[in-house]
Design an enzyme around this catalytic site. Structure first.
Site, PDB file in Angstrom:
ATOM      1  N   SER A 144       0.904  -1.209   0.124  1.00 29.94           N
ATOM      2  CA  SER A 144      -0.031   0.091   0.093  1.00 29.94           C
ATOM      3  C   SER A 144       0.945   1.156   0.026  1.00 29.94           C
ATOM      4  CB  SER A 144      -0.985   0.143   1.248  1.00 29.94           C
ATOM      5  OG  SER A 144      -1.554   1.182   1.405  1.00 29.94           O
ATOM      6  N   TYR A 157      -1.694   0.783  10.711  1.00 32.91           N
ATOM      7  CA  TYR A 157      -1.924   0.293   9.263  1.00 32.91           C
ATOM      8  C   TYR A 157      -0.610   0.441   8.534  1.00 32.91           C
ATOM      9  CZ  TYR A 157      -3.567  -0.625   4.798  1.00 32.91           C
ATOM     10  OH  TYR A 157      -3.724  -1.128   3.523  1.00 32.91           O
TER      11      TYR A 157
END
Length: 251
Positions: A144, A157
């Site tokens: 990501s 995250y």
């Protein structure tokens, strides 16, 4: 075996209900993929995903797999490779977590880290070894852009994805020259169930667009794929923003 364009006949998805993974599977089945293994926690959703892929012409199977149970990974994934060669492993599991809650509840934050990083390290090493043993194959890791630089709004995250990204890059270097190809995919904000209800930033994308980028990356044997591609430039700039200014950015 893969064709001349690098597309697989067989696919193992780790995170078998992932919307990005299923979009990728559908795209590859339309090209030439015929055998698909969906690894995930047993659930009606996992079985429904396999049934959908069968309707598209694939020989689709499910296999019990839990990222949070690394002690069981060797046996679960070993059963898949015992059935025959796997051309492509797509590591697609992960959780977003709830930043505000996870800051208050460290155990919840640890669960995010264990799923996104520890579980991926275990599954990644096991499948990489199996691919190396068979002498060919690709491992695609869904990272990501959140891992490029930790942001106040989702640093738990983001830090887990940063660890995953670094691990996958290093694994790719370790496997260079063995016949095994590792590709890291760095999507931006993807419109999925996981992000439903969240404000959509510029350059938001879809599972289908990410799937297209994965296919193109496989054809090119890319090592890193950004999707959308403009994020490569945006993140290169953000990496060099002074920290004091970065804190004040509305991101």
């Amino acid at each position: 075996m893969k064709d001349a364009f690098g597309l697989p006949q067989s696919l193992l998805v780790l995170g078998g209900t992932s919307e990005i993974a299923l979009a990728t599977a559908r795209r590859l089945i339309a090209r030439r993929t015929r055998t698909v293994w969906l690894a995930g926690r047993p659930s009606p959703a996992l079985e429904a995903a396999a049934a959908e892929l069968r309707l598209l012409g694939a020989d689709a199977h499910t296999v019990p797999f839990d990222a949070l149970d690394p002690d069981a990974h060797e046996a679960a994934l070993g059963k898949v490779f015992a059935e025959g060669d796997v051309d492509l492993v797509l590591l697609a599991f992960g959780v977003l977590g709830d930043q505000a809650n996870d800051e208050r509840e460290p155990a919840a934050a640890v669960r995010v880290a264990q799923t996104n990083y520890t579980g991926a390290v275990s599954a990644g090493l096991i499948t990489a070894r199996a691919l190396q043993t068979q002498g060919h194959g690709s491992l695609v890791v869904l990272s990501s852009v959140a891992g490029e630089r930790a942001r106040r709004s989702n640093f738990i995250y983001g830090s887990s994805k940063a660890g995953l990204d670094a691990f996958a890059q290093g694994l790719g270097d370790a496997l260079h020259g063995t016949g095994v190809h590792v590709m890291v995919v760095r999507p931006g904000f993807v419109r999925t169930r996981m992000t439903a209800g969240m404000p959509q930033p510029p350059l938001a994308t879809t599972p289908e667009a990410v799937a297209g980028a994965v296919e193109l990356g496989l054809r090119r044997r890319s090592e890193t794929v950004w999707t959308p591609g403009l994020l490569r430039v945006a993140m290169a700039a953000l990496r060099h923003v002074p920290r004091g200014l970065f804190r004040r950015l509305p991101i």
